[in-house]
Design an enzyme around this catalytic site. Structure first.
Site, PDB file in Angstrom:
ATOM      1  N   GLY A  46     -24.232  56.184   4.445  1.00  7.16           N
ATOM      2  CA  GLY A  46     -25.198  56.820   3.548  1.00  7.16           C
ATOM      3  C   GLY A  46     -25.354  58.299   3.833  1.00  7.16           C
ATOM      4  N   ALA A  70     -30.800  49.278  13.650  1.00  8.34           N
ATOM      5  CA  ALA A  70     -31.824  50.174  13.100  1.00  8.34           C
ATOM      6  C   ALA A  70     -31.359  51.599  13.384  1.00  8.34           C
ATOM      7  CB  ALA A  70     -33.180  49.900  13.736  1.00  8.34           C
ATOM      8  N   GLY A  72     -31.174  53.939  11.171  1.00  6.13           N
ATOM      9  CA  GLY A  72     -32.097  54.851  10.485  1.00  6.13           C
ATOM     10  C   GLY A  72     -31.378  55.905   9.665  1.00  6.13           C
ATOM     11  N   ASN A 126     -28.452  53.508  -2.185  1.00  5.87           N
ATOM     12  CA  ASN A 126     -29.027  52.683  -1.124  1.00  5.87           C
ATOM     13  C   ASN A 126     -30.547  52.657  -1.245  1.00  5.87           C
ATOM     14  OD1 ASN A 126     -29.660  51.319   1.159  1.00  5.87           O
ATOM     15  ND2 ASN A 126     -28.535  52.641   2.554  1.00  5.87           N
ATOM     16  N   CYS A 129     -32.353  50.034   2.388  1.00  6.15           N
ATOM     17  CA  CYS A 129     -32.231  50.111   3.833  1.00  6.15           C
ATOM     18  C   CYS A 129     -33.571  49.750   4.457  1.00  6.15           C
ATOM     19  CB  CYS A 129     -31.815  51.503   4.292  1.00  6.15           C
ATOM     20  SG  CYS A 129     -31.716  51.563   6.090  1.00  6.15           S
ATOM     21  N   GLY A 216     -23.735  40.128  10.016  1.00  8.15           N
ATOM     22  CA  GLY A 216     -22.786  39.314  10.781  1.00  8.15           C
ATOM     23  C   GLY A 216     -22.652  37.921  10.204  1.00  8.15           C
ATOM     24  N   GLY A 242     -21.904  40.477   3.379  1.00 10.37           N
ATOM     25  CA  GLY A 242     -22.829  39.793   4.270  1.00 10.37           C
ATOM     26  C   GLY A 242     -22.054  38.831   5.149  1.00 10.37           C
ATOM     27  N   GLY A 243     -21.603  39.329   6.283  1.00 18.74           N
ATOM     28  CA  GLY A 243     -20.940  38.455   7.256  1.00 18.74           C
ATOM     29  C   GLY A 243     -19.488  38.137   6.977  1.00 18.74           C
ATOM     30  N   GLY A 264     -18.212  44.519   6.792  1.00 16.22           N
ATOM     31  CA  GLY A 264     -19.086  45.379   7.582  1.00 16.22           C
ATOM     32  C   GLY A 264     -19.001  45.114   9.069  1.00 16.22           C
TER      33      GLY A 264
END
Ligand SMILES: Cc1cc2nc3c(=O)[nH]c(=O)nc-3n(C[C@H](O)[C@H](O)[C@H](O)COP(=O)(O)OP(=O)(O)OC[C@H]3O[C@@H](n4cnc5c(N)ncnc54)[C@H](O)[C@@H]3O)c2cc1C
Ligand code: FES
Lengths: 301, 260
Positions: A46, A70, A72, A126, A129, A216, A242-243, A264
Site C-alpha cells: 500500500g 500489524a 501499519g 485498501n 486494513c 495464512g 486468504g491462505g 500472500g
C-alpha cells in the site's frame, strides 16, 4: 494450447496468479527468487500520499497455521514510489496493480489521481486494513461509507478500480453490493481477520499494536466461503485470497468464483510460491483436460 | 551481493553444548560459499502449523567442506527451536540464506578490536573472530554456564563475565572490560538490547566506532514485508521514514545509525 489468461475489467492477465499487497513489497526483493514475468500481476505494498512510519514493533507474531501482522502500512509515499518502484516493475512483462491507502477520502483521491499518468494497470483501494486507526477500515466496515469512497475514487481514477473488502463485518455480501453500487470494477477479498495474541509470560500483547490482521492457511476456509458468497451476490470479477499456499488452494478459490488469486503469507515461508502455483494450475488443467481456465471459474455452484 | 536461496540442507551433526544450547553443522553448499560473518539463516520448522522463519546467526563457516555451523538456544517447550534440537544428522532442514549484511570486517583490519557477545549473541562473533585480521579481544558475557569460550581462544584473547560471578568477572561485558583494563579502537557486538545500549554508550564515550547486530521479529527475512524494522537516527533512504529493516539493511548497524 491451454488458456490460462483471465480478464479483470478489460485488463488481460497471462495467468490468474498475483501477489497479495504487503507481502511482496514492490517485487524487488522477491525478484531474486522468482521471475516476475511469470506472474499475472504484481500487487504492490500500500502506498499513501506521504511516507508513513507504520506501527511500533513487534509487528508480527506466529499463530497456529497462520500469523498476525500489524505493520501499519509503512510506506515511502507516492513520490518515491513513482520514482523508484514503478520503473523497476515496468521492466517486467506483468501487470502492475498499485494498492492505495489513505486516512481521508482526499488522501485516497490524491494518490489515485497521481497514478493516472503512471504505467499502472489497475488500482486496488485498501479500505480494509485493520491496523491503522483512521481511514482504512473505517471506510471498509460501513456499507454507506464504502459506497461513498468508491464513488469518490472512481471520479479520479483513470485505471479500473478494485475495492479490497474486509472480512471483519457481519455480512460481506452487503459490503460487496455497496462497492458495486459505488462503481467498483473488481472486488478483492479477503483482507486479514482482526486477531489478538497474548504473551502470558510477559503479561502483555504479542504485538505492540495489541491487535493484528490474521492470515495464512488457517484462514483459508473462511476466505473461500466469503468468495463464494460474494460471487453469488454481485456481477463483478473477484480476486480471491486468504491462505493460498498451493495450486490446489488457488483452484478452490477459482472454483468458488474468483477470476484471479493473490498469494500472500505463503511467500514468507516459500519465496517460490507464486510461480509454483501458476505452474500447478496449468498442470491441473492439463490433467483435467481443461482448455480454458474460464471453465473453472465459479465451477462450483 | 550474495545470492540468497531457499533449500533443504542436510544436518551433518548436532550436539548439545550447554543447557538448552545446541550446535548444528549443515551441509550448506552454495549458501556456505556466499555466506559472511555476521549474516544469518532463516530456519523453517517441519511443523506445518509453525510458518514463520527462525532467524539464526551463522556461527562458523567451513568453506572447504561448504558447511555452516549454527549455535542456538531452545527457547521453551513446543517451540520451533525445540523441534530443531530433536533432529538427527542426516535429516534435512529447510533454510533460506544467507541473509543480512554481516560485520564490516574491513573497518577493523589491523586495529585493536573488541568482539563482544552476550548470551545467544555470542555465536556470530566466532566466525567474525576467525575471519578478522586484527588485534582481537573477545569479551563474552554469560548468565552462568559458559559455551564456545574455548573455541574463541584459537583466534582472540578471551575475557568472560557471568551474572553470578561463577566464571570471569561478575557482571556484564563492560564490567569485564573495566576490571581487566582493556582498550580497543573498534567494537563489533551482538547480544540483548540492554547490553547493546550500554556498549553504544561506552563507544560514544570513548569516541570509537561500534557495530552492533540487532534482533527483531521477522516474517519474510528478505526486506519485503517491513515486519522487522528498527528505529534509525536519520530518515532512511529506502523507507523514507525513521525505520531500517533488520533483515536486509542489518542485522549489523553502526551504533550511531540506530536508536536503541
Ligand atoms: C538476526 C538474528 C540472529 C539470531 N541469531 C540467533 C542465534 O545465533 N542463536 C539463537 O539461539 N538465537 C538467535 N536469534 C534469536 C532466534 O531467532 C529466536 O530465539 C528464535 O526465533 C525463537 O524461535 P522458537 O521456535 O524458539 O520460539 P517460538 O516461540 O516458537 O517462536 C515464535 C516466533 O517468534 C519468533 N521469535 C521468537 N523469539 C525471537 C527473537 N528473539 N528474535 C526474533 N524472532 C523471534 C520466531 O522466529 C517465530 O517466528 C537470532 C535472531 C535474529 C533476529
Ligand atoms: S522480515 Fe520482512 S522486511 Fe525484514
Amino acid at each position: 494450447m491451454i488458456k490460462t489468461s483471465v480478464n479483470l475489467a478489460g485488463v488481460e492477465l497471462k495467468n490468474p496468479v498475483m501477489t497479495a499487497s504487503g507481502t511482496f513489497g514492490s517485487g524487488m526483493e522477491y525478484s531474486e527468487f522468482v521471475d516476475l514475468n511469470r506472474l499475472g500481476a504484481v500487487v504492490t505494498k500500500g502506498v499513501a500520499n506521504v511516507p508513513w512510519p507504520g506501527n511500533p514493533t513487534p509487528r508480527v507474531t506466529e499463530t497456529t497455521g497462520g500469523m498476525l501482522n500489524a505493520i501499519g502500512l509503512q510506506n515511502p509515499g507516492i513520490d518515491v514510489f513513482c520514482r523508484r518502484d514503478l520503473p523497476f516493475l515496468k521492466k517486467f512483462d506483468t501487470k502492475i496493480i498499485v494498492n492505495v491507502c489513505g486516512k481521508t477520502a482526499e488522501d485516497y483521491c490524491e494518490v489515485v489521481e497521481r497514478l493516472g499518468d503512471e504505467p499502472v494497470d489497475l488500482l486496488e483501494i485498501n479500505v480494509s486494513c485493520p491496523n491503522v486507526k483512521e481511514g482504512g477500515i473505517a471506510f471498509g466496515q460501513n456499507p454507506k461509507a464504502l459506497e461513498q469512497i468508491t464513488r469518490e475514487v472512481k471520479k479520479y481514477a483513470k485505471q479500473p478500480v478494485i475495492m479490497k473488502l474486509s472480512p471483519n463485518v457481519t455480512d460481506i455480501t452487503e459490503m460487496a453490493r455497496a462497492a458495486e453500487a459505488g462503481g467498483a470494477d473488481v472486488l478483492s477479498l479477503i483482507n486479514t481477520l482482526t486477531g489478538m495474541k497474548i504473551d502470558i509470560h510477559r503479561r502483555t500483547f504479542a504485538l505492540a499494536n495489541k491487535t493484528g490482521g490474521m492470515s495464512g492457511p488457517a484462514v483459508k476456509p473462511i476466505a473461500v466461503r466469503m468468495v463464494y458468497q460474494v460471487a453469488n451476490a454481485v456481477k463483478l470479477p473477484i480476486i480471491g485470497m486468504g491462505g493460498i499456499a498451493t495450486a490446489e488452494d488457488a483452484l478452490e478459490f477459482i472454483m468458488a468464483g474468483a477470476t484471479a488469486v493473490s498469494v500472500g503469507t505463503a511467500n514468507f515461508y516459500n519465496p517460490y510460491a507464486t510461480v509454483e502455483i501458476a505452474d500447478g494450475i496449468e498442470k491441473f488443467m492439463k490433467e483435467q483436460k481443461t482448455e480454458d481456465i474460464s471453465e473453472l471459474i465459479g465451477a462450483v455452484k | 551481493m550474495s545470492k540468497k536461496v531457499k533449500k533443504s540442507l542436510k544436518i551433518v551433526s548436532q550436539e548439545k553444548i550447554a543447557e538448552d544450547i545446541y550446535s548444528m553443522w549443515l551441509q550448506a553448499d552454495e549458501i556456505a560459499d556466499n555466506a559472511k560473518a555476521g549474516q544469518f539463516l532463516s530456519l523453517y520448522t517441519r511443523d506445518g502449523s509453525k510458518l514463520l522463519p527462525r532467524p539464526i546467526s551463522i556461527c562458523e563457516i567451513d568453506r572447504e567442506n561448504r558447511r555452516i555451523r549454527l549455535v542456538y538456544r531452545v527457547t521453551g517447550k513446543g517451540t520451533g527451536t525445540e523441534g530443531f534440537s530433536r533432529l538427527h544428522s542426516g535429516v534435512a532442514l529447510e533454510v533460506l540464506g544467507p541473509l543480512g549484511n554481516g560485520f564490516p570486517l574491513e573497518e577493523a583490519k589491523g586495529k585493536r578490536v573488541f568482539l563482544m557477545g552476550g548470551g545467544i549473541g555470542i555465536p556470530p562473533m566466532l566466525e567474525t573472530a576467525k575471519e578478522l585480521d586484527a588485534e582481537k579481544t573477545a569479551v563474552l558475557g554469560y548468565r552462568d554456564e559458559l559455551f564456545l569460550d574455548d573455541e574463541f581462544k584459537n583466534y582472540a584473547k578471551v575475557y568472560v563475565s557471568t551474572e553470578n560471578g561463577s566464571a570471569g568477572t561478575k557482571g556484564n561485558v563492560l564490567d569485564a572490560v573495566r576490571e581487566n583494563g582493556l582498550d580497543a579502537d573498534v567494537i563489533f557486538a551482538c547480544g540483548p538490547a540492554p547490553m547493546l545500549r550500554a556498549i553504544k554508550a561506552y563507544a560514544l564515550e570513548k569516541g570509537i566506532p561500534c557495530w552492533i547486530s540487532m534482533e527483531e521479529r521477522m516474517a519474510c527475512g528478505i526486506g519485503a514485508c517491513l515486519a522487522c524494522v528498527c528505529q534509525s537516527s536519520e530518515i532512511d533512504e529506502h523507507s523514507q521514514v525513521h525505520n531500517k529493516r533488520v533483515c536486509k539493511d542489518g542485522p549489523v548497524f553502526l551504533s550511531t545509525e540506530v536508536e536503541l
